[in-house]
Structure formats: structure tokens, C-alpha cells
Design a protein around this motif. Structure first.
Motif, PDB file in Angstrom:
ATOM      1  N   MET A  68       0.977  -1.287  -0.156  1.00  0.00           N
ATOM      2  CA  MET A  68       0.013  -0.196  -0.023  1.00  0.00           C
ATOM      3  C   MET A  68       1.034   1.110  -0.231  1.00  0.00           C
ATOM      4  O   MET A  68       0.451   2.201  -0.464  1.00  0.00           O
ATOM      5  CB  MET A  68      -0.905  -0.220   1.209  1.00  0.00           C
ATOM      6  N   ASP A  69       1.935   1.259   0.812  1.00  0.00           N
ATOM      7  CA  ASP A  69       2.975   2.507   0.708  1.00  0.00           C
ATOM      8  C   ASP A  69       3.482   2.683  -0.429  1.00  0.00           C
ATOM      9  O   ASP A  69       3.410   4.044  -0.999  1.00  0.00           O
ATOM     10  CB  ASP A  69       4.138   2.032   1.744  1.00  0.00           C
ATOM     11  N   ILE A  70       3.880   1.824  -1.342  1.00  0.00           N
ATOM     12  CA  ILE A  70       4.398   1.863  -2.755  1.00  0.00           C
ATOM     13  C   ILE A  70       3.241   2.593  -3.436  1.00  0.00           C
ATOM     14  O   ILE A  70       3.598   3.494  -4.200  1.00  0.00           O
ATOM     15  CB  ILE A  70       4.687   0.510  -3.224  1.00  0.00           C
ATOM     16  N   ALA A  71       2.122   2.136  -3.623  1.00  0.00           N
ATOM     17  CA  ALA A  71       1.044   2.856  -4.307  1.00  0.00           C
ATOM     18  C   ALA A  71       0.663   4.080  -3.756  1.00  0.00           C
ATOM     19  O   ALA A  71       0.685   4.990  -4.975  1.00  0.00           O
ATOM     20  CB  ALA A  71      -0.490   1.768  -4.034  1.00  0.00           C
ATOM     21  N   LEU A  72       0.630   4.609  -2.686  1.00  0.00           N
ATOM     22  CA  LEU A  72       0.567   5.967  -2.351  1.00  0.00           C
ATOM     23  C   LEU A  72       1.822   6.616  -2.605  1.00  0.00           C
ATOM     24  O   LEU A  72       1.540   7.796  -2.775  1.00  0.00           O
ATOM     25  CB  LEU A  72       0.321   5.931  -0.522  1.00  0.00           C
ATOM     26  N   LEU A  73       2.873   6.136  -2.504  1.00  0.00           N
ATOM     27  CA  LEU A  73       4.100   6.740  -2.865  1.00  0.00           C
ATOM     28  C   LEU A  73       4.083   7.397  -4.447  1.00  0.00           C
ATOM     29  O   LEU A  73       4.291   8.253  -4.923  1.00  0.00           O
ATOM     30  CB  LEU A  73       5.409   5.990  -2.600  1.00  0.00           C
ATOM     31  N   LEU A 123      10.416  18.692  -1.435  1.00  0.00           N
ATOM     32  CA  LEU A 123      10.235  18.223  -0.014  1.00  0.00           C
ATOM     33  C   LEU A 123       9.643  16.701   0.040  1.00  0.00           C
ATOM     34  O   LEU A 123      10.125  16.035   0.590  1.00  0.00           O
ATOM     35  CB  LEU A 123       9.199  19.329   0.523  1.00  0.00           C
ATOM     36  N   PHE A 124       8.919  16.432  -1.181  1.00  0.00           N
ATOM     37  CA  PHE A 124       8.255  15.032  -1.410  1.00  0.00           C
ATOM     38  C   PHE A 124       9.458  14.247  -1.641  1.00  0.00           C
ATOM     39  O   PHE A 124       9.589  12.835  -0.763  1.00  0.00           O
ATOM     40  CB  PHE A 124       7.328  15.239  -2.703  1.00  0.00           C
ATOM     41  N   ILE A 125      10.503  14.522  -2.296  1.00  0.00           N
ATOM     42  CA  ILE A 125      11.602  13.706  -2.663  1.00  0.00           C
ATOM     43  C   ILE A 125      12.575  13.691  -1.669  1.00  0.00           C
ATOM     44  O   ILE A 125      13.032  12.442  -1.025  1.00  0.00           O
ATOM     45  CB  ILE A 125      12.278  14.295  -3.858  1.00  0.00           C
ATOM     46  N   SER A 126      12.842  14.710  -0.781  1.00  0.00           N
ATOM     47  CA  SER A 126      13.732  14.523   0.372  1.00  0.00           C
ATOM     48  C   SER A 126      13.191  13.810   1.379  1.00  0.00           C
ATOM     49  O   SER A 126      13.826  13.039   2.040  1.00  0.00           O
ATOM     50  CB  SER A 126      14.200  15.877   0.968  1.00  0.00           C
ATOM     51  N   THR A 127      11.947  13.782   1.551  1.00  0.00           N
ATOM     52  CA  THR A 127      11.203  13.024   2.740  1.00  0.00           C
ATOM     53  C   THR A 127      11.323  11.649   2.321  1.00  0.00           C
ATOM     54  O   THR A 127      11.542  10.603   3.057  1.00  0.00           O
ATOM     55  CB  THR A 127       9.796  13.452   3.288  1.00  0.00           C
ATOM     56  N   ALA A 128      10.686  11.171   1.007  1.00  0.00           N
ATOM     57  CA  ALA A 128      10.743   9.904   0.504  1.00  0.00           C
ATOM     58  C   ALA A 128      12.251   9.190   0.718  1.00  0.00           C
ATOM     59  O   ALA A 128      12.452   8.097   1.043  1.00  0.00           O
ATOM     60  CB  ALA A 128      10.301   9.718  -0.919  1.00  0.00           C
ATOM     61  N   TRP A 129      13.174   9.900   0.299  1.00  0.00           N
ATOM     62  CA  TRP A 129      14.870   9.648   0.409  1.00  0.00           C
ATOM     63  C   TRP A 129      15.101   9.299   1.853  1.00  0.00           C
ATOM     64  O   TRP A 129      15.909   8.395   1.994  1.00  0.00           O
ATOM     65  CB  TRP A 129      15.661  10.671  -0.221  1.00  0.00           C
ATOM     66  N   GLU A 130      14.709  10.416   2.897  1.00  0.00           N
ATOM     67  CA  GLU A 130      15.039  10.100   4.279  1.00  0.00           C
ATOM     68  C   GLU A 130      14.411   9.033   4.814  1.00  0.00           C
ATOM     69  O   GLU A 130      15.168   7.866   5.521  1.00  0.00           O
ATOM     70  CB  GLU A 130      14.575  11.276   5.172  1.00  0.00           C
ATOM     71  N   TYR A 131      13.120   8.311   4.252  1.00  0.00           N
ATOM     72  CA  TYR A 131      12.766   7.103   4.799  1.00  0.00           C
ATOM     73  C   TYR A 131      12.692   5.903   3.809  1.00  0.00           C
ATOM     74  O   TYR A 131      11.853   5.188   3.691  1.00  0.00           O
ATOM     75  CB  TYR A 131      11.193   7.509   5.111  1.00  0.00           C
ATOM     76  N   ARG A 132      13.418   5.998   2.852  1.00  0.00           N
ATOM     77  CA  ARG A 132      13.650   4.905   1.723  1.00  0.00           C
ATOM     78  C   ARG A 132      13.658   3.732   2.359  1.00  0.00           C
ATOM     79  O   ARG A 132      13.149   2.563   1.777  1.00  0.00           O
ATOM     80  CB  ARG A 132      14.906   5.377   0.919  1.00  0.00           C
ATOM     81  N   ALA A 133      14.422   3.372   3.387  1.00  0.00           N
ATOM     82  CA  ALA A 133      14.552   2.005   4.144  1.00  0.00           C
ATOM     83  C   ALA A 133      13.209   1.527   4.514  1.00  0.00           C
ATOM     84  O   ALA A 133      13.027   0.342   4.590  1.00  0.00           O
ATOM     85  CB  ALA A 133      15.663   2.310   5.292  1.00  0.00           C
ATOM     86  N   ALA A 134      12.480   2.464   4.905  1.00  0.00           N
ATOM     87  CA  ALA A 134      11.245   1.758   5.726  1.00  0.00           C
ATOM     88  C   ALA A 134      10.241   1.898   4.463  1.00  0.00           C
ATOM     89  O   ALA A 134       9.298   0.985   4.603  1.00  0.00           O
ATOM     90  CB  ALA A 134      10.535   3.061   6.636  1.00  0.00           C
ATOM     91  N   LEU A 135      10.404   2.687   3.287  1.00  0.00           N
ATOM     92  CA  LEU A 135       9.414   2.501   2.303  1.00  0.00           C
ATOM     93  C   LEU A 135      10.056   1.340   1.390  1.00  0.00           C
ATOM     94  O   LEU A 135       9.043   0.715   0.844  1.00  0.00           O
ATOM     95  CB  LEU A 135       9.539   3.773   1.356  1.00  0.00           C
ATOM     96  N   PHE A 136      11.138   0.995   1.179  1.00  0.00           N
ATOM     97  CA  PHE A 136      11.661  -0.080   0.307  1.00  0.00           C
ATOM     98  C   PHE A 136      12.679  -1.032   0.963  1.00  0.00           C
ATOM     99  O   PHE A 136      13.776  -0.837   0.933  1.00  0.00           O
ATOM    100  CB  PHE A 136      12.350   0.697  -1.004  1.00  0.00           C
ATOM    101  N   PRO A 137      12.163  -1.622   1.952  1.00  0.00           N
ATOM    102  CA  PRO A 137      12.974  -2.653   2.738  1.00  0.00           C
ATOM    103  C   PRO A 137      13.632  -3.711   1.950  1.00  0.00           C
ATOM    104  O   PRO A 137      15.004  -3.689   2.267  1.00  0.00           O
ATOM    105  CB  PRO A 137      11.973  -3.138   3.662  1.00  0.00           C
ATOM    106  N   TYR A 138      13.052  -4.173   0.918  1.00  0.00           N
ATOM    107  CA  TYR A 138      13.800  -5.097   0.223  1.00  0.00           C
ATOM    108  C   TYR A 138      14.841  -4.463  -0.885  1.00  0.00           C
ATOM    109  O   TYR A 138      15.875  -4.914  -1.091  1.00  0.00           O
ATOM    110  CB  TYR A 138      12.870  -5.901  -0.610  1.00  0.00           C
TER     111      TYR A 138
END
Length: 190
Positions: free
Chosen positions: A1-6, A152-167
Motif C-alpha cells: 500500500m505504501d508503494i501505491a501511495l508513493l 520536500l516530497f523527494i527529500s522526505t521519501a529519500w529520508e525514509y527510503r529504508a522503511a518505504l523500500f525495505p527489500y
């Protein structure tokens, strides 16, 4: 679901930038929806201060987009017909396959709108310039806000990339460590 929202949020960010130039799309509010979708993911903690401040900015810029061109036209002696002509000229400039149509269209539209309101050429040209200047100011303001929101979107997604894309993050680390190992042994990766 997170990937779809992203992904949907990123699409909204791009639509927001496009909406900075197109009069039918409210650019900053659409970009803000992209930010909201990003913060609705489970991977990114909610920050209501960021969302509240960015929403207020988006709404202020959205309102100013209607006020600034009118102020520019009024300051230079324009009428409502010039404002309508600016909008029609923008739409035609976007659709017509002429170079610089997005810039030429609003100016010509404002000029013709003022002429239709029975203004002489000099007054119509002056009012068209004011209306066009107001349009450019509003467009620039919307574009800057939409680009800042994208950053802001890209920097926030990059900051939490490990949680967004664990694999994905794990596989990148694995590949980089293998390349590092190959370089340490003296084998060049191909």
C-alpha cells in the motif's frame, strides 16, 4: 500500500507542476495532495505541522493566483474583458502548435479583450501588458511552490527510503558490498 501511495503521490506532484501553467489545474493544491499521500504511508511518520503549513501556503498561493493578474490589469488600466482575453489566449496558446504560445497567447488575448471593450490601441496595449505581467507573476509563484513541494516530497521519501523500500534497500546494499569486495580483491566489475 505504501508503494501505491508513493507512486500516486508522485503523480500528483507532477500534475501540480503542470498545473502551474495550465489554468484548469490548481497547481499548488494538487502538489499538496501529493505530500498528503506521502505522509499517509505507514513508513513515514505523520507531521501535521508540515502538512498544515504547506496547505496554508498552497491555499494562499491559489487565492493570489486570481488576485495578482486582476491587480496587474487594474494597475495598467485593464478591464474584465482583458482578463477574460488573457485566459482564452492562454488556452489557445497551449493548444496551438506555435513556439512560445504559452507566452504569446495570454498577451494577444488580453490585447484583443481590451480592444473588444472599446479601448484604443495604446490603452489596450498597456492593459494587456499589465494583465500579462500579472499572469506571469502568478504562474511563477505557483511553479516555485510546486517545485519546492516536489523537493520536500523527494527529500522526505529519500529520508525514509529504508522503511518505504525495505527489500530494495537491502538488495542495493548487497550489490554495493559485492562490488566493493570485487574491487578489494582486484577484480574489476563488468
Amino acid at each position: 500500500m505504501d508503494i501505491a501511495l508513493l507512486i500516486i503521490g508522485f503523480v500528483f506532484m507532477l500534475l501540480g507542476i503542470l498545473g502551474s501553467f495550465l489554468p484548469v489545474l490548481p497547481g499548488p493544491p494538487i502538489s499538496w495532495i501529493g505530500l498528503l499521500l506521502l505522509y499517509l504511508t505507514k513508513a513515514i511518520p505523520n507531521n501535521w505541522w508540515i502538512l498544515g503549513i504547506t496547505l496554508a501556503i498552497a491555499l494562499i498561493v491559489f487565492a493570489l493566483d486570481y488576485i495578482i493578474p486582476a491587480m496587474g490589469a487594474k494597475k495598467f488600466g485593464g478591464t474584465r474583458a482583458g482578463m477574460i482575453g488573457t485566459t482564452i489566449g492562454l488556452i489557445i496558446g497551449l493548444l496551438a502548435p506555435i513556439p512560445g504560445g504559452i507566452i504569446i497567447g495570454p498577451f494577444v488575448g488580453a490585447f484583443l479583450g481590451e480592444l473588444s471593450a472599446k479601448a484604443d490601441n495604446k490603452t489596450a496595449l498597456k492593459a494587456a501588458f499589465g494583465s500579462f505581467l500579472g499572469f506571469l507573476t502568478g504562474t511563477f509563484m505557483k511553479f516555485v511552490v510546486a517545485v519546492v513541494y516536489l523537493g520536500l516530497f523527494i527529500s522526505t521519501a529519500w529520508e525514509y527510503r529504508a522503511a518505504l523500500f525495505p527489500y530494495f534497500d537491502y538488495s542495493i546494499q548487497t550489490v554495493l558490498s559485492e562490488i566493493g569486495f570485487l574491487v578489494d580483491v582486484g577484480i574489476s566489475p563488468s
